[in-house]
Scaffold this motif. Structure first.
Motif, short mmCIF file in Angstrom:
data_model
loop_
_atom_site.label_atom_id
_atom_site.label_comp_id
_atom_site.label_asym_id
_atom_site.label_seq_id
_atom_site.Cartn_x
_atom_site.Cartn_y
_atom_site.Cartn_z
N GLY A 158 -27.28 32.90 -30.48
CA GLY A 158 -26.61 34.25 -30.04
C GLY A 158 -25.12 33.63 -30.00
O GLY A 158 -24.82 33.27 -29.90
N ASN B 170 -22.38 36.82 -29.53
CA ASN B 170 -22.44 37.62 -28.36
C ASN B 170 -20.98 38.53 -28.16
O ASN B 170 -20.02 38.28 -27.20
CB ASN B 170 -22.43 37.53 -26.94
CG ASN B 170 -22.37 39.08 -26.40
OD1 ASN B 170 -21.93 39.42 -26.33
ND2 ASN B 170 -23.92 38.71 -24.66
N HIS C 43 -19.78 40.99 -28.64
CA HIS C 43 -19.05 42.70 -27.57
C HIS C 43 -19.13 41.59 -26.20
O HIS C 43 -17.76 42.51 -25.69
CB HIS C 43 -20.89 42.79 -27.86
CG HIS C 43 -20.49 43.86 -26.35
ND1 HIS C 43 -21.44 44.01 -25.65
CD2 HIS C 43 -20.24 45.05 -26.29
CE1 HIS C 43 -21.39 45.20 -24.85
NE2 HIS C 43 -20.64 45.66 -24.97
N PRO D 128 -22.41 39.36 -35.38
CA PRO D 128 -23.08 39.12 -33.49
C PRO D 128 -25.21 39.77 -33.70
O PRO D 128 -25.36 40.35 -34.47
CB PRO D 128 -22.38 40.53 -33.11
CG PRO D 128 -21.29 41.61 -34.16
CD PRO D 128 -21.85 40.36 -35.42
N THR D 129 -25.10 38.87 -33.03
CA THR D 129 -26.60 38.43 -32.96
C THR D 129 -26.77 39.59 -31.42
O THR D 129 -27.96 38.85 -31.04
CB THR D 129 -27.56 37.05 -33.37
OG1 THR D 129 -26.62 36.42 -32.89
CG2 THR D 129 -26.86 37.48 -35.04
N ALA D 130 -26.08 39.26 -30.45
CA ALA D 130 -25.91 39.05 -28.66
C ALA D 130 -25.27 40.88 -28.69
O ALA D 130 -24.33 40.69 -28.63
CB ALA D 130 -26.00 37.84 -28.31
N HIS D 131 -25.97 41.19 -27.50
CA HIS D 131 -24.12 42.32 -26.96
C HIS D 131 -25.27 41.98 -24.95
O HIS D 131 -26.46 41.48 -24.81
CB HIS D 131 -24.12 43.66 -27.11
CG HIS D 131 -26.25 44.76 -27.05
ND1 HIS D 131 -27.67 44.10 -27.92
CD2 HIS D 131 -26.70 44.54 -25.89
CE1 HIS D 131 -28.25 44.57 -27.29
NE2 HIS D 131 -27.83 45.57 -26.02
N GLU E 246 -25.63 44.49 -21.88
CA GLU E 246 -26.28 45.53 -21.60
C GLU E 246 -25.43 45.18 -19.86
O GLU E 246 -24.54 44.96 -19.20
CB GLU E 246 -27.61 45.69 -20.76
CG GLU E 246 -28.43 45.25 -22.36
CD GLU E 246 -28.80 46.49 -22.63
OE1 GLU E 246 -28.20 47.66 -22.18
OE2 GLU E 246 -29.64 46.71 -23.85
N PRO F 25 -29.45 41.12 -36.40
CA PRO F 25 -29.09 41.92 -35.67
C PRO F 25 -29.46 43.21 -35.43
O PRO F 25 -29.65 44.35 -35.84
CB PRO F 25 -27.83 41.98 -35.39
CG PRO F 25 -27.23 41.15 -36.49
CD PRO F 25 -28.05 40.68 -37.30
N ARG G 296 -28.38 48.64 -32.28
CA ARG G 296 -27.73 48.57 -30.52
C ARG G 296 -26.57 47.68 -30.62
O ARG G 296 -25.34 47.60 -29.97
CB ARG G 296 -28.87 48.36 -30.05
CG ARG G 296 -28.30 48.04 -28.32
CD ARG G 296 -27.70 49.27 -27.95
NE ARG G 296 -27.59 49.06 -26.31
CZ ARG G 296 -26.88 49.62 -25.59
NH1 ARG G 296 -25.96 50.74 -26.00
NH2 ARG G 296 -26.50 49.35 -23.98
N THR G 297 -26.93 45.71 -31.49
CA THR G 297 -25.62 45.44 -30.64
C THR G 297 -24.75 45.64 -31.58
O THR G 297 -23.39 45.42 -31.50
CB THR G 297 -26.21 43.81 -31.61
OG1 THR G 297 -27.16 43.93 -30.53
CG2 THR G 297 -25.21 42.77 -31.08
N THR H 126 -20.77 46.65 -29.72
CA THR H 126 -19.75 45.86 -30.55
C THR H 126 -18.51 46.67 -31.30
O THR H 126 -17.54 46.58 -30.98
CB THR H 126 -20.34 44.77 -31.65
OG1 THR H 126 -21.15 44.28 -30.66
CG2 THR H 126 -19.47 43.96 -31.95
#
Length: 653
Positions: A534, A536, A538, A566-569, A571, A582, A585-586, A590
């Protein structure tokens, strides 16, 4: 000074480390520890690694240990334990030849019978010496040679247990043998009294030393010192026997009964060994050594060799520092000098000095959890070193300004004003000297050459304050691809620059992997790489935005160091969602956070490590959406790129 001029003589220094040697290089030692810590080691293990490997000009514990084992190996490859038995056989053969020559010159049945008797001797030296103890020698020379065997055995056995005894008894008389036997008997009684805990042991010890002190040149002060010395040699003698074959041990046991031609000596020594073993069970009585050389050693010499092997092994354990509560103060410096020479002692002392000074000068300290950690002072030194490296890189860049003075003040306006208390602007030397000259011309020669009222300072432009967020990628790929330490050194350099030259700026360090978090510089330096998927960004930008909002009067600056898209965000419920490749949405959330920072007026710079095409496409979008800047430095050039970008931002403001 009156009288004849005093003369001085100079010679080699023999008092330990050279007093003219430079002091220990704590900065270099701290840099090495800091590098290991940033690679994921704990401060404790980093210090241990430093002590193991040493520093420039100082051998580490590993090198000293290697030299100990090398000496041990050479000792075992050079010698064997057959010296005493071989010497007995040589003397025995000579005595038998002398006796046979004398018998050959005689006529009669008695001479022939004796020849048969000599021919029927046991094949082993021990059995032959035992049977010949009662033999009526015809040859005086043979008799003297056989007596030499008995004296040699006695001397070797005593030298095993009592240092220096063999030389003292080289010309042994029956009276000398009786004195030795009496000493051994009194010693046995003293050891038995000590084992029982008799109250009069100190008095008995004094009486024993008054009677037999000539046998103990080491002059023990009490019975415990006497037992320690005797037990150490007795244990070495036992380890020598353990190193022999069963046949060799049996042969020596039989020969020992012929020491000085008096079986009571061997029996007394055996009884003493048993008493010492019960009094000092902690000695190494079961060890052994493998001697495979071609140089024979006698019993005394072999025991000395076993004692030396024991000393080498103890030193190796002390240098290994692997036992609970180990300390460099445990190292026996006298033994180390005997084995490896004076230079090894100097190296051990310098290593101990490094450890001591690192603690005394507050560079290493105990944390709340009791573990060793780098102190704030140590972090400042590491930051200074990192910044100096970055500055040297910036200087080497064509067209860059001299960054040594970057941030010392704002740009000069060309005007001056009188100095006032608290001013930090640079003095205007020309105006200050002019004021002093004019004042002295009006006041005369008695006026002071320079007065505080002469001082003028150069006015500078007002510097704006910045809220800086440095977001660094801590995903596993940073560790895997060798970017972990450059990232940490970059953070240290920027932190030190802000803390020492731009104190009004507010710097926040943000790490981001599956989640993001704010950390201080010490936590970042000690952060270990973990296998976690991950990136992140964001979450990191959310924290960066929170930081700049806390400083509404400051210019927002956001610096991002990453090697992946980016491979994670995050919620709304705080859960981090990972997906590769990704998801829209991610990427969407971001970029939304990039837009938020742009609306706050933030200067956003992305430092892209590696050549990932997907990352390149993403940061290109970031640059267009956020009006930011993208830099693609090498890992080694990361620090210069980040610090240089920060300084350019300062100059633009």
């Amino acid at each position: 000074m009156t009288g004849r001029a005093r003369r001085y003589q100079y010679g080699a220094w023999h008092g330990g480390s050279d007093p003219l040697e430079p002091p220990v290089d704590l900065r270099s030692a701290l840099d090495q520890i800091g590098r290991d810590v940033m690679e994921g080691a704990s401060p404790r293990s980093a210090l241990e690694e430093l002590l193991r490997t040493g520093t420039r000009g100082t051998s580490g514990l590993d090198e000293l240990t290697r030299r100990l084992w090398q000496r041990r190996s050479e000792l075992q490859r050079r010698h064997n334990l057959d010296g005493t038995v071989q010497e007995v056989r040589r003397l025995l053969d000579r005595a038998l030849d002398q006796e046979r020559q004398a018998l050959a010159a005689e006529d009669g049945e008695d001479a022939r019978f004796r020849e048969l008797q000599l021919s029927a001797l046991p094949p082993d030296a021990g059995g032959s010496v035992r049977e010949l103890a009662e033999y009526d020698w015809r040859s005086g020379e043979a008799r003297e040679t056989f007596d030499e065997i008995q004296r040699m055995l006695g001397g070797e056995l005593l030298e095993q247990r009592f240092a220096g005894m063999k030389d003292a008894l080289r010309e042994t008389t029956p009276e000398d043998v009786e004195r030795v036997r009496a000493m051994l008997a009194d010693l046995s009684e003293l050891l038995a009294a000590h084992a029982r805990g008799d109250a009069d042991v100190p008095r008995r010890f004094d009486e024993f030393m008054a009677e037999h002190g000539e046998f103990f040149p080491e002059n023990p002060r009490d019975v415990d010192e006497l037992i320690d010395a005797l037990a150490a040699r007795s244990a070495a003698a036992q380890r020598m026997l353990n190193s022999m074959s069963e046949q060799q041990r049996a042969e020596l046991a039989e020969l020992s009964q012929q020491a000085f031609g008096d079986p009571r000596i061997g029996e007394a020594l055996s009884r003493m060994d048993q008493q010492l073993r019960s009094l000092r069970p902690g000695e190494d009585w079961s060890g052994r050594g493998r001697f495979r050389g071609d140089q024979p050693m006698g019993l005394a010499e072999a025991t000395e060799a076993m004692a030396e092997l024991g000393e080498l092994e103890q030193l190796a354990e002390q240098l290994g520092q692997s036992y609970p509560g180990a300390s460099l103060q445990d190292i026996d410096l006298e033994a180390l000098e005997r084995q490896l020479g004076e230079r090894a002692v100097v190296d051990a002392q310098r290593l101990a000095d490094i450890e001591k000074q690192l603690r005394q000068q507050g560079l290493l300290q105990r944390g709340a959890d009791g573990n060793l950690q780098l102190s704030p002072r140590a972090m400042r030194r590491l930051g200074e070193t990192a910044l100096q490296s970055v500055i040297s890189q910036l200087r080497s860049r064509k067209g860059e300004r001299d960054t040594d003075r970057a941030g010392a003040a704002g740009e000069l306006t060309g005007t001056t004003r009188p100095w006032a208390y608290g001013d930090t602007e640079p003095w205007d030397a020309g105006r200050t000297v002019r004021n002093a000259v004019l004042r002295r011309a009006a006041g005369g020669p008695s006026a002071p050459r320079l007065d505080i009222e002469d001082l003028e300072v150069a006015e500078t432009e007002q510097r704006s304050r910045a809220a800086v967020a440095l977001c660094v990628d801590t995903s596993w790929s940073m560790v895997q691809d060798g970017r972990w330490v450059p990232m940490k050194r970059t953070a240290l350099a920027l932190h030190h620059l802000v803390a020492t030259r731009y104190r009004s700026d507010a710097l926040q360090l943000v790490t981001f992997g599956r989640h993001a978090s704010t950390v201080d510089v010490g936590e970042l330096a000690a952060l270990e790489g973990t296998w976690e998927q991950g990136t992140n960004l964001h979450h990191a930008l959310l924290l960066a935005g929170r930081h700049v909002r806390r400083h509404p009067d400051a210019q927002p600056v956001v610096l991002v160091v990453t090697d992946g898209e980016p491979t994670a965000h995050l919620e709304t419920d705080g859960e981090a969602v990972f997906q590769y490749p990704p998801t829209p949405r991610t990427l969407g959330v971001t970029l939304s956070e990039v837009d938020s920072l742009h609306r706050l007026g933030a200067t956003l710079s992305v430092f892209m490590l590696g050549d990932d095409p997907r990352l390149e496409a993403f940061v290109d979008i970031v640059a267009r959406r956020g009006g930011g800047r993208v830099v693609a430095p090498s890992a080694d050039g990361l620090g210069a790129a980040v610090v240089g970008d920060y300084l350019r931002t300062k100059r633009r403001r």
